[in-house]
Write a protein that holds these residues in place. Sequence first.
Motif, PDB file in Angstrom:
ATOM      1  N   VAL A  49      -3.086 -20.355   3.137  1.00 40.80           N
ATOM      2  CA  VAL A  49      -2.517 -19.936   2.324  1.00 40.80           C
ATOM      3  C   VAL A  49      -0.910 -19.173   3.052  1.00 40.80           C
ATOM      4  CG1 VAL A  49      -4.122 -18.035   3.332  1.00 40.80           C
ATOM      5  CG2 VAL A  49      -3.060 -17.587   1.061  1.00 40.80           C
ATOM      6  N   THR A  50      -0.420 -18.772   2.382  1.00 40.71           N
ATOM      7  CA  THR A  50       0.671 -17.762   2.711  1.00 40.71           C
ATOM      8  C   THR A  50      -0.198 -16.517   2.121  1.00 40.71           C
ATOM      9  OG1 THR A  50       2.352 -19.478   2.105  1.00 40.71           O
ATOM     10  CG2 THR A  50       3.014 -17.509   1.812  1.00 40.71           C
ATOM     11  N   LEU A  51       0.343 -15.984   2.801  1.00 41.31           N
ATOM     12  CA  LEU A  51       0.037 -14.196   2.562  1.00 41.31           C
ATOM     13  C   LEU A  51       1.382 -13.651   3.440  1.00 41.31           C
ATOM     14  CD1 LEU A  51      -2.219 -12.321   2.660  1.00 41.31           C
ATOM     15  CD2 LEU A  51      -2.621 -12.146   4.926  1.00 41.31           C
ATOM     16  N   ILE A  52       0.996 -12.522   1.905  1.00 41.11           N
ATOM     17  CA  ILE A  52       1.999 -11.206   1.803  1.00 41.11           C
ATOM     18  C   ILE A  52       1.800 -10.370   2.050  1.00 41.11           C
ATOM     19  CG2 ILE A  52       4.175 -10.672   0.927  1.00 41.11           C
ATOM     20  CD1 ILE A  52       4.157 -13.675  -0.464  1.00 41.11           C
ATOM     21  N   THR A  53       1.732  -9.043   2.635  1.00 42.99           N
ATOM     22  CA  THR A  53       1.319  -7.962   3.054  1.00 42.99           C
ATOM     23  C   THR A  53       1.975  -7.117   2.479  1.00 42.99           C
ATOM     24  OG1 THR A  53       1.795  -7.912   5.640  1.00 42.99           O
ATOM     25  CG2 THR A  53      -0.094  -8.783   4.725  1.00 42.99           C
ATOM     26  N   ILE A  54       1.842  -5.629   1.743  1.00 44.55           N
ATOM     27  CA  ILE A  54       2.826  -5.238   1.813  1.00 44.55           C
ATOM     28  C   ILE A  54       2.502  -3.361   2.320  1.00 44.55           C
ATOM     29  CG2 ILE A  54       4.450  -3.596  -0.618  1.00 44.55           C
ATOM     30  CD1 ILE A  54       3.221  -6.305  -1.797  1.00 44.55           C
ATOM     31  N   SER A  55       3.266  -3.048   2.725  1.00 43.73           N
ATOM     32  CA  SER A  55       3.216  -1.799   3.112  1.00 43.73           C
ATOM     33  C   SER A  55       4.094  -0.554   3.544  1.00 43.73           C
ATOM     34  CB  SER A  55       2.817  -1.616   5.078  1.00 43.73           C
ATOM     35  OG  SER A  55       3.657  -2.293   5.258  1.00 43.73           O
ATOM     36  N   GLY A  56       3.963   0.559   4.082  1.00 42.65           N
ATOM     37  CA  GLY A  56       5.197   1.478   3.588  1.00 42.65           C
ATOM     38  C   GLY A  56       4.286   2.190   2.440  1.00 42.65           C
ATOM     39  N   LEU A  57       3.897   1.815   1.068  1.00 44.23           N
ATOM     40  CA  LEU A  57       3.251   2.619   0.214  1.00 44.23           C
ATOM     41  C   LEU A  57       2.651   4.345  -0.091  1.00 44.23           C
ATOM     42  CD1 LEU A  57       0.484  -0.031  -0.433  1.00 44.23           C
ATOM     43  CD2 LEU A  57       3.255  -0.047  -1.233  1.00 44.23           C
ATOM     44  N   ASP A  58       3.303   4.551  -0.745  1.00 41.10           N
ATOM     45  CA  ASP A  58       2.717   5.966  -0.754  1.00 41.10           C
ATOM     46  C   ASP A  58       0.896   5.983  -1.631  1.00 41.10           C
ATOM     47  OD1 ASP A  58       2.487   8.594  -1.753  1.00 41.10           O
ATOM     48  OD2 ASP A  58       4.483   8.618  -2.866  1.00 41.10           O
ATOM     49  N   TRP A  59       0.204   6.013  -0.672  1.00 36.00           N
ATOM     50  CA  TRP A  59      -1.315   5.341  -1.052  1.00 36.00           C
ATOM     51  C   TRP A  59      -1.813   6.439  -1.987  1.00 36.00           C
ATOM     52  CZ3 TRP A  59      -2.653   0.949   0.649  1.00 36.00           C
ATOM     53  CH2 TRP A  59      -4.220   0.679   0.393  1.00 36.00           C
ATOM     54  N   ASN A  60      -1.935   7.050  -1.907  1.00 37.32           N
ATOM     55  CA  ASN A  60      -2.297   8.726  -3.533  1.00 37.32           C
ATOM     56  C   ASN A  60      -1.944   8.087  -4.538  1.00 37.32           C
ATOM     57  OD1 ASN A  60      -4.246   8.991  -0.841  1.00 37.32           O
ATOM     58  ND2 ASN A  60      -4.802  10.815  -1.873  1.00 37.32           N
ATOM     59  N   HIS A  61      -0.515   7.871  -4.816  1.00 36.70           N
ATOM     60  CA  HIS A  61       0.449   7.502  -5.588  1.00 36.70           C
ATOM     61  C   HIS A  61       0.819   5.746  -6.039  1.00 36.70           C
ATOM     62  CE1 HIS A  61       3.190   8.679  -8.470  1.00 36.70           C
ATOM     63  NE2 HIS A  61       3.843   7.648  -8.196  1.00 36.70           N
ATOM     64  N   ASP A  62       0.741   5.387  -5.596  1.00 36.30           N
ATOM     65  CA  ASP A  62       1.206   3.781  -5.923  1.00 36.30           C
ATOM     66  C   ASP A  62      -0.186   3.258  -6.595  1.00 36.30           C
ATOM     67  OD1 ASP A  62       4.440   3.779  -4.692  1.00 36.30           O
ATOM     68  OD2 ASP A  62       3.536   3.713  -3.174  1.00 36.30           O
ATOM     69  N   MET A  63      -1.103   3.024  -5.557  1.00 36.74           N
ATOM     70  CA  MET A  63      -2.803   2.529  -5.671  1.00 36.74           C
ATOM     71  C   MET A  63      -3.484   3.510  -6.722  1.00 36.74           C
ATOM     72  SD  MET A  63      -2.172  -0.572  -3.958  1.00 36.74           S
ATOM     73  CE  MET A  63      -0.623  -0.223  -4.175  1.00 36.74           C
ATOM     74  N   THR A  64      -3.240   4.283  -7.782  1.00 34.66           N
ATOM     75  CA  THR A  64      -3.845   4.932  -8.445  1.00 34.66           C
ATOM     76  C   THR A  64      -3.198   5.006  -9.625  1.00 34.66           C
ATOM     77  OG1 THR A  64      -3.452   6.689  -7.951  1.00 34.66           O
ATOM     78  CG2 THR A  64      -4.596   6.426  -6.636  1.00 34.66           C
ATOM     79  N   PRO A  65      -4.357   4.723 -10.365  1.00 29.46           N
ATOM     80  CA  PRO A  65      -3.453   4.213 -12.097  1.00 29.46           C
ATOM     81  C   PRO A  65      -3.607   5.592 -12.937  1.00 29.46           C
ATOM     82  CG  PRO A  65      -6.374   3.814 -12.218  1.00 29.46           C
ATOM     83  CD  PRO A  65      -5.661   4.154 -10.984  1.00 29.46           C
ATOM     84  N   TRP A  66      -4.394   6.779 -12.382  1.00 30.78           N
ATOM     85  CA  TRP A  66      -4.057   7.968 -13.345  1.00 30.78           C
ATOM     86  C   TRP A  66      -4.456   9.382 -12.016  1.00 30.78           C
ATOM     87  CZ3 TRP A  66      -7.263   4.296 -15.659  1.00 30.78           C
ATOM     88  CH2 TRP A  66      -8.455   4.416 -15.462  1.00 30.78           C
ATOM     89  N   ASP A  67      -3.888   9.879 -12.362  1.00 34.80           N
ATOM     90  CA  ASP A  67      -4.177  11.851 -11.668  1.00 34.80           C
ATOM     91  C   ASP A  67      -5.642  11.979 -12.024  1.00 34.80           C
ATOM     92  OD1 ASP A  67      -1.686  11.995 -11.931  1.00 34.80           O
ATOM     93  OD2 ASP A  67      -1.309  13.630 -13.191  1.00 34.80           O
ATOM     94  N   ALA A  68      -5.957  12.094 -10.189  1.00 32.05           N
ATOM     95  CA  ALA A  68      -7.424  13.017 -10.145  1.00 32.05           C
ATOM     96  C   ALA A  68      -7.668  13.754  -9.293  1.00 32.05           C
ATOM     97  CB  ALA A  68      -8.109  11.524  -9.892  1.00 32.05           C
TER      98      ALA A  68
END
Length: 234
Positions: A49-68
Amino acid sequence: MNSFTIDEKKVTIYQANTADVPVIYLNTVMEEGNDKIYEILKQQECPEVTLITISGLDWNHDMTPWDAPPISKNAEPCTGGADEYLNFMTKTIVPEAERRITGKISWRGLAGYSLAGLFAVYALYQTDLFSRAASISGSLWFPGIIDYVFSHEMAKEPECIYFSVGSKESRTRNPYMKTVRKNTEQIERFYREKGIQTVFQLNPGNHFQNAAERTSAGIGWLLTQQKQESRQKY
């Protein structure tokens, strides 16, 4: 290993030794554990497998579908940027990453731990780019996600989805977190009854234990499932 940065997102490519293999994208809160995940995959003698990792994210923004709201006193609110990030990921990160890969791609998968596990499930409703997904200790306690899953249609049914939680994750007084195992099991069963190949894995420990090992197990499961013909929308 090849790394590059786009819009403050660090993308690392763990290139397979052979061409024409699957590519799995892994969104991560930090990059420190990524080398370990890839090493475990190689030790498990998984298919290439070729694994591609992505970091440096705005975690609570980029990963969430709506406000909570914050789920605890010291937590930060979630600000619902998943659609924006997924658009950037699929239209900018993926093409640039795959331009650097040798050979053809047999299929694409999407994996994630915690909120990235939530994102992996949500993304299946927004794009047909990924044919397999792994929600590893996924934050499926997230307010409204179970109703969303039950009432919306995926962009395309995936070939298979992996789910896991830690055995102690739901043993809490937190009204959000205590639902994580129940929600995960209900979502897994919902997909299974639709005819999608799924599995639910209960791992020993709390949310923060053995994250690299759990992630490798989820990715490894995706890699070992037999490829199926594309399914129609349900």
